[in-house]
Design a protein around this motif. Structure first.
Motif, PDB file in Angstrom:
ATOM      1  N   LYS A  78      24.169  15.735  -6.940  1.00 58.58           N
ATOM      2  CA  LYS A  78      25.618  15.877  -6.741  1.00 58.58           C
ATOM      3  C   LYS A  78      26.004  17.126  -5.952  1.00 58.58           C
ATOM      4  O   LYS A  78      27.086  17.654  -6.090  1.00 58.58           O
ATOM      5  N   ARG A 101      28.334  14.433  -2.122  1.00 57.39           N
ATOM      6  CA  ARG A 101      28.983  13.302  -2.801  1.00 57.39           C
ATOM      7  C   ARG A 101      29.242  12.174  -1.813  1.00 57.39           C
ATOM      8  O   ARG A 101      29.374  12.407  -0.614  1.00 57.39           O
ATOM      9  N   LEU A 106      22.239  13.982  -3.020  1.00 54.01           N
ATOM     10  CA  LEU A 106      23.156  13.023  -3.631  1.00 54.01           C
ATOM     11  C   LEU A 106      22.880  12.891  -5.131  1.00 54.01           C
ATOM     12  O   LEU A 106      23.803  12.901  -5.944  1.00 54.01           O
TER      13      LEU A 106
END
Length: 149
Positions: free
Chosen positions: A118, A121, A115
């Protein structure tokens, strides 16, 4: 667009206001939209979510059996996410920890890393913790996980 980030209490200080006025004039001359953001402008759920993943951007400082170990595991976790859309994050992580024979909590750490980087997401304006269904995560290049299977 340019934003100055200050605490709300900083806006009570004359010197801070002087500096912000200089900054405002600079951006006005550059024809750039400028504004001030304080902690009061950011929803608390977003603040909590950012805090939940923030420290996991890099894992190289952690002790690992060999260089790249956690990145390798993270890639395996990323590969497995689409296969388990109906699972909660807690159940998914427990299953992965057991299946990979790794220390409990490692997969959750890796999901937080994904996360932060990225590679996975999530809508940061929605509550995020280990009870979230895996189907609510997105992997760039793949539609919602529930439609990936």
């Amino acid at each position: 667009m340019a934003r100055a980030v200050k605490t709300a209490t900083d806006l009570d200080k004359p010197r801070t206001l002087e500096k912000l006025e200089i900054e405002r004039r600079y951006w006005l001359e550059q024809d750039v939209d400028w504004g001030i953001v304080t902690e009061l402008d950011i929803p608390q759920v977003v603040v909590r979510n950012i805090a939940w993943v923030h420290g996991y951007g890099a894992l190289s400082h952690l002790s690992q059996p060999y260089p790249g170990y956690f990145e390798e595991l993270a890639a395996r976790v990323l590969h497995e996410l689409p296969a388990r859309p109906s699972s909660s994050l807690r159940k998914f992580c427990a299953d992965m920890d057991e299946g990979f024979s790794i220390e409990r909590g490692t997969t959750l750490m890796l999901v937080r890393h994904l996360l932060a980087r990225k590679k996975v997401r999530f809508r940061m304006d929605e509550p995020l913790d280990d009870s979230v269904p895996v189907e609510r995560f997105l992997i760039p290049g793949i539609e919602r996980l529930r439609s990936a299977v």
